[in-house]
Write a protein that holds these residues in place. Structure first.
Motif, PDB file in Angstrom:
ATOM      1  N   SER A 262       0.833  -1.203   0.000  1.00  0.00           N
ATOM      2  CA  SER A 262       0.000   0.000   0.000  1.00  0.00           C
ATOM      3  C   SER A 262       0.869   1.256   0.000  1.00  0.00           C
ATOM      4  O   SER A 262       0.525   2.259  -0.624  1.00  0.00           O
ATOM      5  CB  SER A 262      -0.950   0.003   1.186  1.00  0.00           C
ATOM      6  OG  SER A 262      -0.233   0.099   2.400  1.00  0.00           O
TER       7      SER A 262
ATOM      8  N   GLY B 115       0.821   3.937  -2.906  1.00  0.00           N
ATOM      9  CA  GLY B 115       0.631   5.353  -2.578  1.00  0.00           C
ATOM     10  C   GLY B 115       1.745   6.223  -3.136  1.00  0.00           C
ATOM     11  O   GLY B 115       1.501   7.327  -3.627  1.00  0.00           O
TER      12      GLY B 115
ATOM     13  N   ASP C 295       1.378   9.206  -5.800  1.00  0.00           N
ATOM     14  CA  ASP C 295       1.911  10.537  -5.529  1.00  0.00           C
ATOM     15  C   ASP C 295       2.828  11.009  -6.654  1.00  0.00           C
ATOM     16  O   ASP C 295       2.798  12.184  -7.041  1.00  0.00           O
ATOM     17  CB  ASP C 295       2.666  10.556  -4.196  1.00  0.00           C
ATOM     18  CG  ASP C 295       1.735  10.435  -3.004  1.00  0.00           C
ATOM     19  OD1 ASP C 295       0.513  10.615  -3.189  1.00  0.00           O
ATOM     20  OD2 ASP C 295       2.234  10.148  -1.899  1.00  0.00           O
TER      21      ASP C 295
END
Length: 136
Positions: free
Chosen positions: A34, A38, A42
């Motif tokens: 995760s 992420g 980003d």
């Protein structure tokens, strides 16, 4: 304070022992996945924002450049008309004093001399320009 806390001291037992690598369990692996997901999201968001920023910056610069080029073109046309009027005026004035052939030669020679001087100045300035923006 520090005196109230237990601070472990290095024993001879712990001094030679190597730390054992812990095997990550499923929760740690999912957490790592995760985090990587992420991070990728980003990076995509940042890249998209950078592209939009430079797109907006380019559009502003293009609009300003377009206006500048229009004004430059108009100034060039008006300046050319002024130079032609000056040359014709000199030609008319000189033709009364030295004759039409000599006046044409003097006017043409003067115009070519001015053009050569300006070209020489432009070449000297062009040689001073950096070829790369990092050279400045």
């Amino acid at each position: 304070m520090l005196q109230d806390k237990d601070i472990p001291a290095l024993d001879e037992e712990h001094h030679g022992a190597e730390p054992q690598a812990s095997i990550p369990d499923d929760a740690d692996v999912k957490s790592l996945q995760s985090q990587v997901t992420g991070l990728i999201d980003d990076v995509r968001t940042l890249a998209y924002a950078e592209v939009e920023y430079y797109r907006a910056k380019l559009s502003v610069n293009l609009a300003a450049t377009k206006n500048m080029l229009v004004l430059f073109g108009l100034a060039l046309v008006v300046g050319t008309m002024g130079v032609i009027a000056l040359i014709l005026g000199l030609l008319l004035i000189l033709s009364e004093h030295v004759g039409s052939v000599a006046a044409t030669g003097i006017t043409t020679g003067s115009a070519l001399l001015v053009a050569a001087i300006m070209m020489s100045m432009a070449i000297k300035r062009a040689k001073k320009l950096p070829l790369d923006e990092n050279d400045a």
